[in-house]
Motif scaffolding. Structure first.
Motif, PDB file in Angstrom:
ATOM      1  N   SER A   1       8.707  -3.541   9.340  1.00 39.36           N
ATOM      2  CA  SER A   1       8.840  -4.829   8.665  1.00 39.36           C
ATOM      3  C   SER A   1       9.253  -4.588   7.221  1.00 39.36           C
ATOM      4  N   ARG A   2       9.809  -5.588   6.610  1.00 33.49           N
ATOM      5  CA  ARG A   2      10.263  -5.460   5.230  1.00 33.49           C
ATOM      6  C   ARG A   2       9.062  -5.476   4.284  1.00 33.49           C
ATOM      7  N   PRO A   3       8.987  -4.530   3.350  1.00 35.04           N
ATOM      8  CA  PRO A   3       7.861  -4.537   2.396  1.00 35.04           C
ATOM      9  C   PRO A   3       7.922  -5.756   1.497  1.00 35.04           C
ATOM     10  N   GLU A   4       6.755  -6.237   1.086  1.00 37.51           N
ATOM     11  CA  GLU A   4       6.700  -7.442   0.268  1.00 37.51           C
ATOM     12  C   GLU A   4       7.241  -7.207  -1.134  1.00 37.51           C
ATOM     13  N   ASN A   5       6.984  -6.030  -1.694  1.00 39.71           N
ATOM     14  CA  ASN A   5       7.448  -5.710  -3.036  1.00 39.71           C
ATOM     15  C   ASN A   5       7.512  -4.186  -3.185  1.00 39.71           C
ATOM     16  N   LEU A   6       7.885  -3.717  -4.379  1.00 36.47           N
ATOM     17  CA  LEU A   6       7.997  -2.284  -4.619  1.00 36.47           C
ATOM     18  C   LEU A   6       6.651  -1.575  -4.494  1.00 36.47           C
ATOM     19  N   SER A   7       5.605  -2.234  -4.960  1.00 39.02           N
ATOM     20  CA  SER A   7       4.279  -1.634  -4.856  1.00 39.02           C
ATOM     21  C   SER A   7       3.891  -1.416  -3.393  1.00 39.02           C
ATOM     22  N   ASP A   8       4.185  -2.399  -2.561  1.00 36.34           N
ATOM     23  CA  ASP A   8       3.898  -2.274  -1.133  1.00 36.34           C
ATOM     24  C   ASP A   8       4.748  -1.167  -0.513  1.00 36.34           C
ATOM     25  N   ALA A   9       6.004  -1.082  -0.930  1.00 35.52           N
ATOM     26  CA  ALA A   9       6.897  -0.043  -0.402  1.00 35.52           C
ATOM     27  C   ALA A   9       6.394   1.351  -0.759  1.00 35.52           C
ATOM     28  N   PHE A  10       5.994   1.558  -2.026  1.00 37.01           N
ATOM     29  CA  PHE A  10       5.490   2.868  -2.446  1.00 37.01           C
ATOM     30  C   PHE A  10       4.188   3.212  -1.733  1.00 37.01           C
ATOM     31  N   SER A  11       3.346   2.202  -1.510  1.00 31.46           N
ATOM     32  CA  SER A  11       2.097   2.440  -0.796  1.00 31.46           C
ATOM     33  C   SER A  11       2.368   2.869   0.644  1.00 31.46           C
ATOM     34  N   ARG A  12       3.335   2.215   1.279  1.00 29.48           N
ATOM     35  CA  ARG A  12       3.690   2.588   2.640  1.00 29.48           C
ATOM     36  C   ARG A  12       4.261   4.009   2.687  1.00 29.48           C
ATOM     37  N   ILE A  13       5.140   4.327   1.738  1.00 32.02           N
ATOM     38  CA  ILE A  13       5.739   5.667   1.705  1.00 32.02           C
ATOM     39  C   ILE A  13       4.656   6.727   1.562  1.00 32.02           C
ATOM     40  N   ARG A  14       3.692   6.476   0.679  1.00 31.49           N
ATOM     41  CA  ARG A  14       2.624   7.453   0.466  1.00 31.49           C
ATOM     42  C   ARG A  14       1.803   7.663   1.743  1.00 31.49           C
ATOM     43  N   LYS A  15       1.422   6.553   2.403  1.00 33.52           N
ATOM     44  CA  LYS A  15       0.611   6.673   3.616  1.00 33.52           C
ATOM     45  C   LYS A  15       1.403   7.307   4.758  1.00 33.52           C
ATOM     46  N   ASN A  16       2.648   6.883   4.923  1.00 42.01           N
ATOM     47  CA  ASN A  16       3.465   7.448   6.000  1.00 42.01           C
ATOM     48  C   ASN A  16       3.789   8.913   5.752  1.00 42.01           C
TER      49      ASN A  16
END
Length: 201
Positions: free
Chosen positions: A50-65
């Motif tokens: 799914s599309r991340p809500e914002n940059l903070s969400d995107a960076f959080s996803r990248i870190r966890k993944n």
């Protein structure tokens, strides 16, 4: 017909025990790391994107993944790098020659076997300096360096895009072994110590 002239370089033999130890550590590390890889079906599960809500969400996803799929991501980076080198045979040949020079002339050379070029004997320190300079020239002053950098950037871009769009809520992140001795490069410490112990600098 006279035989062709050969370059007067006396290449010392490789220290077989050190080479065997290195290959054994490499093989063991690769098997252990690949055993920690996640199922590729999880990586490409289309229902989890799914599309991340914002940059903070995107960076959080990248870190966890990146924590969860770290082995899979390293495999992807390696495949991109391998494809780039295979598609450029000259760069692959230059890089393999450079690696062979390190193996034959320094890393696995017995300490009692000097390097002799044009009748001149080079110490281990001089050999190391020559190899370092040669590596800098090959990596930064030829197309090999730009090819490696481009491949790494492309692979990192693929990983970043996947990590940003892959929803990590269904992943179990607590069972990760993130110790300093885990991963593809864990064999380097032991191999470097065993090789360095047999080679005076």
């Amino acid at each position: 017909m006279s035989s062709p002239a050969t370059l007067p370089i006396e290449t010392p033999p490789i220290s077989t025990p050190a080479l065997r130890s290195f290959l054994s550590r490499l093989s063991t590390s690769l098997r252990q790391s690949l055993a920690q890889s996640r199922p590729w079906t999880e990586l490409i599960d289309r229902t989890a994107f799914s599309r991340p809500e914002n940059l903070s969400d995107a960076f959080s996803r990248i870190r966890k993944n990146a924590t969860y799929f770290r082995v899979n991501y390293l495999v992807l980076l390696f495949l991109v790098l391998a494809f780039s080198l295979i598609s450029h045979p000259f760069s692959l040949l230059v890089l393999c020659s450079l690696l062979a020079s390190w193996f034959f002339l320094y890393l696995f050379r017995p300490s009692d076997q000097p390097v002799v070029i044009f009748g001149r004997t080079f110490s281990s320190r001089e050999t190391l300096m020559i190899l370092v300079v040669l590596t800098i020239v090959v990596v930064f002053l030829t197309s090999v360096g730009s090819l490696l950098i481009s491949a790494v950037l492309i692979g990192a871009g693929i990983v970043a895009v996947h990590g940003a769009f892959r929803v990590p809520e269904d992943l179990f992140l607590d069972d990760q072994d993130t110790g300093p001795n885990s991963g593809f490069l864990s064999f380097l410490g032991g191999a470097a110590s065993s090789a360095g112990a047999s080679i005076p600098v």
